[in-house]
Enzyme design. Structure first.
Site, PDB file in Angstrom:
ATOM      1  N   ASP A  67     -11.550  64.629 -56.529  1.00  0.00           N
ATOM      2  CA  ASP A  67     -11.990  64.409 -55.147  1.00  0.00           C
ATOM      3  C   ASP A  67     -11.343  63.175 -54.523  1.00  0.00           C
ATOM      4  O   ASP A  67     -10.711  62.372 -55.220  1.00  0.00           O
ATOM      5  CB  ASP A  67     -13.528  64.285 -55.088  1.00  0.00           C
ATOM      6  CG  ASP A  67     -14.103  63.442 -56.221  1.00  0.00           C
ATOM      7  OD1 ASP A  67     -13.357  62.619 -56.781  1.00  0.00           O
ATOM      8  OD2 ASP A  67     -15.291  63.601 -56.536  1.00  0.00           O
ATOM      9  N   ASN A 135     -28.021  62.821 -59.091  1.00  0.00           N
ATOM     10  CA  ASN A 135     -28.616  64.044 -58.539  1.00  0.00           C
ATOM     11  C   ASN A 135     -27.968  65.299 -59.118  1.00  0.00           C
ATOM     12  O   ASN A 135     -28.172  66.396 -58.621  1.00  0.00           O
ATOM     13  CB  ASN A 135     -28.510  64.039 -57.005  1.00  0.00           C
ATOM     14  CG  ASN A 135     -27.056  64.029 -56.522  1.00  0.00           C
ATOM     15  OD1 ASN A 135     -26.127  64.092 -57.327  1.00  0.00           O
ATOM     16  ND2 ASN A 135     -26.858  63.954 -55.222  1.00  0.00           N
ATOM     17  N   HIS A 137     -24.715  65.930 -59.259  1.00  0.00           N
ATOM     18  CA  HIS A 137     -23.457  66.393 -58.662  1.00  0.00           C
ATOM     19  C   HIS A 137     -22.309  66.291 -59.663  1.00  0.00           C
ATOM     20  O   HIS A 137     -22.318  65.443 -60.556  1.00  0.00           O
ATOM     21  CB  HIS A 137     -23.145  65.688 -57.329  1.00  0.00           C
ATOM     22  CG  HIS A 137     -22.717  64.267 -57.417  1.00  0.00           C
ATOM     23  ND1 HIS A 137     -22.900  63.363 -56.395  1.00  0.00           N
ATOM     24  CD2 HIS A 137     -22.082  63.566 -58.395  1.00  0.00           C
ATOM     25  CE1 HIS A 137     -22.398  62.201 -56.736  1.00  0.00           C
ATOM     26  NE2 HIS A 137     -21.903  62.290 -57.941  1.00  0.00           N
ATOM     27  N   GLU A 142     -22.568  68.329 -53.998  1.00  0.00           N
ATOM     28  CA  GLU A 142     -23.947  67.853 -53.924  1.00  0.00           C
ATOM     29  C   GLU A 142     -24.929  68.999 -54.143  1.00  0.00           C
ATOM     30  O   GLU A 142     -24.552  70.174 -54.047  1.00  0.00           O
ATOM     31  CB  GLU A 142     -24.182  67.192 -52.555  1.00  0.00           C
ATOM     32  CG  GLU A 142     -23.269  66.006 -52.258  1.00  0.00           C
ATOM     33  CD  GLU A 142     -23.597  64.740 -53.068  1.00  0.00           C
ATOM     34  OE1 GLU A 142     -24.278  64.832 -54.109  1.00  0.00           O
ATOM     35  OE2 GLU A 142     -23.144  63.651 -52.660  1.00  0.00           O
TER      36      GLU A 142
HETATM   37  P1  PGA Z   1     -20.176  57.018 -61.894  1.00  0.00           P
HETATM   38  O1  PGA Z   1     -20.211  58.296 -60.969  1.00  0.00           O
HETATM   39  O2  PGA Z   1     -19.204  57.337 -62.969  1.00  0.00           O
HETATM   40  O3  PGA Z   1     -19.687  55.904 -61.029  1.00  0.00           O
HETATM   41  O4  PGA Z   1     -21.566  56.840 -62.400  1.00  0.00           O
HETATM   42  C1  PGA Z   1     -20.316  59.543 -61.537  1.00  0.00           C
HETATM   43  C2  PGA Z   1     -20.469  60.577 -60.467  1.00  0.00           C
HETATM   44  O5  PGA Z   1     -21.087  60.262 -59.435  1.00  0.00           O
HETATM   45  O6  PGA Z   1     -19.978  61.683 -60.650  1.00  0.00           O
END
Ligand code: PGA
Length: 249
Positions: A67, A135, A137, A142
């Site tokens: 992304d 959450n 994702h 999302e």
């Molecule tokens: P993080 O993010 O590695 O910064 O915890 C993971 C994500 O949101 O997919």
């Protein structure tokens, strides 16, 4: 879905790097699916260290990232292109033209999504690294995102913007939208490694381990894939009471 329990972030990172390195040694022209955020940083450190010590070569490797934020230039220190250059690409012998990340500055975002999805299909991802949001994702898909989605533009959940605000000067600076591989795009990868470290991922990992498929918990789509390994540390496994069933290292 296979779960591997590790002690901490360092062990998770070491093991995840081993998966990537093994893949590249087995097939030097591998296509690696990469992720950004705090979770994979240690993995990339291990990959770089191995490259320096053992000369594992990435000359023929191609990478695709999950992304990118909409509206950020590649030179913006908060863009994912910048993150990848800084945390990995500059430190290994990968060719710049072989590193692919959606262009968040494209004039026509829909055309950019189609181009990226086409590229994913042409290249074929051998192994995809994933983090997981609190959450649930994956990428920036999302809760509520259809499991059939291809690369698309998504409005970021407020909780995601808040979680990522630590990388920006203020919450207001966190973009509202991003281009992300869709859930279906992610599921096309031949193999998937999902990493989770720390207590703030414990609820998400508990829900993932429950094996219930739920559109409002995007990571649950991974139960539909035949080759997924979750590498989670003790803190991320806090609420998993069936740890004796997990493979440990
Ligand atoms: P993080 O993010 O590695 O910064 O915890 C993971 C994500 O949101 O997919």
């Amino acid at each position: 879905m296979k779960f591997i329990a590790v002690r901490n972030y360092e062990e998770m990172s070491h093991l995840a790097a081993k998966f990537l390195i093994k893949q590249v040694l087995h097939k030097p022209s591998s296509v690696l699916g990469l992720a950004t955020g705090s979770t994979p940083t240690g993995t990339y450190e291990n990959v770089i260290e191995d490259h320096r010590k053992n000369q594992t070569s990435y000359e023929q490797v191609q990478t695709v990232n999950l992304d990118e934020y909409v509206g950020l230039t590649p030179t913006d220190p908060t863009s994912y292109r910048y993150f990848m250059e800084n945390n990995l690409f500059q430190h290994i012998d990968i060719k710049a033209k072989n590193t692919h990340i959606p262009n968040g500055k494209a004039n026509d975002l829909q055309a950019e999504c189609s181009r990226y999805e086409q590229l994913l299909r042409e290249l074929g991802v051998d192994i995809q690294l994933l983090g997981i949001g609190r959450n649930g994702h994956i990428g920036f898909n999302e809760p509520g995102t259809s499991f059939q989605t291809k690369t698309h533009v998504i409005e970021l959940a407020e909780s995601t913007r808040k979680a990522n605000a630590r990388f920006f000067d203020s919450l207001e600076q966190v973009p509202n939208s991003a281009i992300t591989m869709g859930i279906d795009s992610i599921l096309q990868s031949k193999e998937i490694i999902l990493l989770a470290s720390g207590k703030n991922k414990a609820n998400a990992i508990k829900q993932l381990a429950s094996e219930q498929i739920d559109k409002f918990f995007p990571a649950s789509a991974l139960h539909q894939h035949p080759n997924v390994t979750v590498i989670a540390d003790r803190e991320a496994l806090t609420f998993c009471d069936n740890t004796e069933k997990l493979q440990t290292v």
